[in-house]
Design an enzyme around this catalytic site. Structure first.
Site, PDB file in Angstrom:
ATOM      1  N   SER A   1       0.851  -1.184   0.000  1.00 16.78           N
ATOM      2  CA  SER A   1       0.000   0.000   0.000  1.00 16.78           C
ATOM      3  C   SER A   1       0.887   1.233   0.000  1.00 16.78           C
ATOM      4  CB  SER A   1      -0.887   0.008   1.249  1.00 16.78           C
ATOM      5  OG  SER A   1      -1.548   1.254   1.409  1.00 16.78           O
TER       6      SER A   1
ATOM      7  N   TYR B   1      -2.532  -0.050  10.601  1.00 22.90           N
ATOM      8  CA  TYR B   1      -2.550  -0.546   9.225  1.00 22.90           C
ATOM      9  C   TYR B   1      -1.251  -0.204   8.504  1.00 22.90           C
ATOM     10  CZ  TYR B   1      -3.851  -1.009   4.314  1.00 22.90           C
ATOM     11  OH  TYR B   1      -3.872  -1.360   2.990  1.00 22.90           O
TER      12      TYR B   1
END
Length: 266
Positions: A146, A159
């Site tokens: 990501s 995250y």
């Protein structure tokens, strides 16, 4: 067009295991790989979602229930896939989830669960396929990381930490496995219009604030397919975000002052 057709032709009959492939970019990637002549092996925890995927993928494919947080289950399923299909050419580590919360409010178990799925799930699956790829003398591990793994923002501490870990693992494995003919790639998308956001941001505020920047699942899936075909080491999506992150690394104080509101929309 000719070059692209040639690249995609290299995918024909490739056995591609995809984790977290019953929805979102995993499901779209599986369908696109099948269209290119590859053999997608679709895995996920939900038997009902796996059953629903059978109508979305054409050609030869496989479906297996898999919990990436279970050591024994990962090994059992990977061994079964290798037996059923004879080899494993590509692993796409896509399973993962996020929870966008303030650090002080987030329970410790949320950090642990995200790390267990997003990072340790990647480790478990990579270790399980590695002996097969080494015996073949080739293979490809594609980790869906990501942009959060390169630039952390408010309410994404848990995250982002998992995706930083995935990128660190990816870089180390790329160097370590190259002599064995095994490529290791990272795909780093920004926010995507998928069910991921329904879990990460139940209120919908973040999704609404970045609506104009949301990537379409098909965009990301097309990129993953190209990365597999070309064995590209790393891709950032969108390209403009990748450039922005590089500039941020050169002048973080300036970027914090000028881009803080743009980046912190959760």
């Amino acid at each position: 067009m000719g070059m692209r057709v040639k690249q995609l032709s290299q995918l024909r009959n490739r056995i591609v295991v995809i984790t977290g492939a019953t929805s979102g970019i995993g499901a779209v990637t599986a369908a696109k790989l099948a269209e290119a002549g590859a053999v997608p092996i679709i895995t996920g925890r939900s038997a009902s979602k796996l059953a629903a995927m059978r109508g979305r993928v054409s050609g030869r494919c496989g479906f297996y229930e898999l919990d990436v947080t279970d050591n024994a289950d990962v090994q059992r399923v990977v061994d079964r896939i290798a037996t059923d299909f004879g080899r494993i050419d590509v692993l796409v580590n896509n399973a993962g989830f996020g929870l966008f919360e303030r650090f002080e409010d987030a329970p410790l178990e949320h950090f642990a669960k995200m790390m267990d799925t997003n990072y340790m799930g990647t480790v478990r699956c990579a270790k399980a396929v590695l002996p097969y790829m080494k015996s073949q003398g080739n293979g490809h591990i594609v980790n869906i990381a990501s942009m959060a793994g390169k630039l952390s923002t408010a309410k994404a501490s848990g995250y982002a930490a998992t995706k930083h870990a995935v990128l660190g693992l990816t870089n180390a494995l790329r160097a370590e496995l190259a002599p064995d003919g095994i490529a290791v790639s990272a795909v780093n998308p920004g926010p995507i219009d998928t069910p991921f956001l329904e879990t990460a941001d139940p209120g919908g505020g973040y999704a609404a604030s970045v609506k104009g920047y949301l990537l379409k699942p098909a965009q990301v899936a097309d990129t993953i397919v190209r990365v597999i075909a070309k064995r590209t080491p790393e891709v950032d999506l969108p390209l403009s975000a990748g450039i922005g992150i590089r500039l941020y690394g050169l002048a973080p104080r300036f970027a914090d002052k000028t881009l803080g509101k743009l980046l912190n929309r959760k």
